[in-house]
Design a protein around this motif. Structure first.
Motif, PDB file in Angstrom:
ATOM      1  N   LEU A  85       3.976  87.448  29.462  1.00 21.18           N
ATOM      2  CA  LEU A  85       5.062  88.366  29.140  1.00 21.18           C
ATOM      3  C   LEU A  85       6.300  87.549  28.817  1.00 21.18           C
ATOM      4  O   LEU A  85       6.762  86.763  29.641  1.00 21.18           O
ATOM      5  N   LYS A  86       6.814  87.748  27.607  1.00 20.72           N
ATOM      6  CA  LYS A  86       8.023  87.038  27.176  1.00 20.72           C
ATOM      7  C   LYS A  86       9.144  88.050  26.998  1.00 20.72           C
ATOM      8  O   LYS A  86       9.079  88.911  26.134  1.00 20.72           O
ATOM      9  N   LEU A  87      10.163  87.922  27.848  1.00 15.21           N
ATOM     10  CA  LEU A  87      11.329  88.797  27.806  1.00 15.21           C
ATOM     11  C   LEU A  87      12.611  88.000  27.626  1.00 15.21           C
ATOM     12  O   LEU A  87      13.697  88.505  27.874  1.00 15.21           O
ATOM     13  N   ASN A  88      12.492  86.765  27.208  1.00 13.40           N
ATOM     14  CA  ASN A  88      13.658  85.906  27.060  1.00 13.40           C
ATOM     15  C   ASN A  88      14.591  86.409  25.965  1.00 13.40           C
ATOM     16  O   ASN A  88      14.190  87.112  25.051  1.00 13.40           O
ATOM     17  N   LYS A 145      18.785  93.499  32.897  1.00 11.50           N
ATOM     18  CA  LYS A 145      19.445  93.638  34.190  1.00 11.50           C
ATOM     19  C   LYS A 145      18.407  93.863  35.271  1.00 11.50           C
ATOM     20  O   LYS A 145      18.699  93.710  36.447  1.00 11.50           O
ATOM     21  N   GLY A 146      17.179  94.246  34.858  1.00 13.40           N
ATOM     22  CA  GLY A 146      16.122  94.482  35.833  1.00 13.40           C
ATOM     23  C   GLY A 146      14.740  94.474  35.220  1.00 13.40           C
ATOM     24  O   GLY A 146      14.570  94.737  34.034  1.00 13.40           O
ATOM     25  N   ILE A 147      13.765  94.139  36.076  1.00  9.06           N
ATOM     26  CA  ILE A 147      12.357  94.145  35.686  1.00  9.06           C
ATOM     27  C   ILE A 147      11.567  94.757  36.841  1.00  9.06           C
ATOM     28  O   ILE A 147      11.741  94.356  37.989  1.00  9.06           O
ATOM     29  N   SER A 148      10.718  95.712  36.517  1.00 10.86           N
ATOM     30  CA  SER A 148       9.760  96.261  37.477  1.00 10.86           C
ATOM     31  C   SER A 148       8.403  96.087  36.825  1.00 10.86           C
ATOM     32  O   SER A 148       8.145  96.666  35.778  1.00 10.86           O
ATOM     33  N   CYS A 149       7.566  95.288  37.424  1.00 13.56           N
ATOM     34  CA  CYS A 149       6.348  94.923  36.715  1.00 13.56           C
ATOM     35  C   CYS A 149       5.194  94.721  37.670  1.00 13.56           C
ATOM     36  O   CYS A 149       5.331  94.063  38.690  1.00 13.56           O
ATOM     37  N   TYR A 150       4.049  95.307  37.315  1.00 15.51           N
ATOM     38  CA  TYR A 150       2.812  95.055  38.043  1.00 15.51           C
ATOM     39  C   TYR A 150       2.263  93.720  37.561  1.00 15.51           C
ATOM     40  O   TYR A 150       2.113  93.514  36.353  1.00 15.51           O
ATOM     41  N   VAL A 151       2.008  92.833  38.459  1.00 14.38           N
ATOM     42  CA  VAL A 151       1.381  91.569  38.082  1.00 14.38           C
ATOM     43  C   VAL A 151       0.234  91.290  39.036  1.00 14.38           C
ATOM     44  O   VAL A 151       0.330  91.537  40.222  1.00 14.38           O
ATOM     45  N   ASP A 152      -0.835  90.820  38.468  1.00 12.51           N
ATOM     46  CA  ASP A 152      -1.971  90.411  39.280  1.00 12.51           C
ATOM     47  C   ASP A 152      -2.469  89.112  38.665  1.00 12.51           C
ATOM     48  O   ASP A 152      -3.236  89.128  37.713  1.00 12.51           O
ATOM     49  N   ASN A 153      -1.929  88.038  39.166  1.00 14.21           N
ATOM     50  CA  ASN A 153      -2.262  86.709  38.652  1.00 14.21           C
ATOM     51  C   ASN A 153      -1.790  86.502  37.209  1.00 14.21           C
ATOM     52  O   ASN A 153      -2.524  85.984  36.380  1.00 14.21           O
ATOM     53  N   MET A 154      -0.556  86.918  36.922  1.00 11.26           N
ATOM     54  CA  MET A 154       0.037  86.656  35.613  1.00 11.26           C
ATOM     55  C   MET A 154       0.152  85.150  35.424  1.00 11.26           C
ATOM     56  O   MET A 154       0.506  84.425  36.344  1.00 11.26           O
ATOM     57  N   LYS A 155      -0.138  84.689  34.213  1.00  9.93           N
ATOM     58  CA  LYS A 155      -0.100  83.255  33.946  1.00  9.93           C
ATOM     59  C   LYS A 155       1.289  82.775  33.528  1.00  9.93           C
ATOM     60  O   LYS A 155       1.691  81.670  33.870  1.00  9.93           O
ATOM     61  N   PHE A 156       2.030  83.593  32.761  1.00 12.73           N
ATOM     62  CA  PHE A 156       3.312  83.127  32.237  1.00 12.73           C
ATOM     63  C   PHE A 156       4.291  84.281  32.086  1.00 12.73           C
ATOM     64  O   PHE A 156       3.948  85.315  31.521  1.00 12.73           O
ATOM     65  N   LEU A 157       5.507  84.095  32.610  1.00  9.99           N
ATOM     66  CA  LEU A 157       6.608  85.045  32.454  1.00  9.99           C
ATOM     67  C   LEU A 157       7.832  84.265  32.025  1.00  9.99           C
ATOM     68  O   LEU A 157       8.221  83.299  32.682  1.00  9.99           O
ATOM     69  N   ASP A 158       8.447  84.679  30.921  1.00 20.02           N
ATOM     70  CA  ASP A 158       9.681  84.049  30.451  1.00 20.02           C
ATOM     71  C   ASP A 158      10.800  85.077  30.528  1.00 20.02           C
ATOM     72  O   ASP A 158      10.790  86.073  29.796  1.00 20.02           O
TER      73      ASP A 158
END
Length: 160
Positions: free
Chosen positions: A93-96, A101-114
């Motif tokens: 997930l790339k949000l750069n 101002k906020g993130i609500s996110c289900y993650v289950d072993n996410m590999k990469f978050l920007d």
């Protein structure tokens, strides 16, 4: 525009909205560098796994709730998104470069978050940061370690 059997590249096409791709079988769609203001998943193929929607005109809150898609890679960088909310089990997930101002996110072993270059974003996130393999977080509001602040509303919402 370029395409093959599974990849559609419509970047730099001066699009104002997502074309109707529902009845196609693309697994990768590149709609980057357009002028699209709304992320309308109902127009995308159910087979989509990778979506590049960077450098568009998305503003406000983005919520992805329809689990019928097989999306694993999502690039929403370089838009003007204020809040991102998702229950997708994304790998990347790339949000750069947004106005997060906020993130609500289900993650289950996410590999990469920007989440870099979001100067209004706090180090306290509504995501279990310990389940993400790599997080890029340059130039957010402060340099403190990332913290998971799962509130009760979020916890109940993600039980489904």
């Amino acid at each position: 525009m370029s395409l093959n059997n599974s990849v559609l590249d419509m970047s730099n096409s001066n699009l104002k909205q997502i074309p109707d791709l529902r009845h196609t079988k693309y697994t990768e769609v590149n709609l980057s560098k357009n002028r699209i203001e709304k992320l309308d998943f109902s127009k995308l193929p159910y087979t989509i796994k990778k979506l590049n929607f960077s450098h568009n005109k998305l503003k406000g809150n983005i919520s992805l709730r329809d689990k019928t898609y097989k999306l694993s890679f999502l690039d929403l960088s370089y838009n003007e998104i204020n809040h991102f909310d998702s229950n997708y089990p994304l790998d990347t997930l790339k949000l750069n470069n947004n106005k997060l101002k906020g993130i609500s996110c289900y993650v289950d072993n996410m590999k990469f978050l920007d989440i870099s270059e979001n100067r209004d974003l706090s180090n306290e996130l509504d995501i279990p940061v310990d389940k993400i393999k790599y997080i890029k977080r340059d130039n957010i509001r402060n340099d403190l370690p990332l913290k998971f602040k799962l509130n009760e509303i979020f916890r109940n919402r993600h039980k489904n």
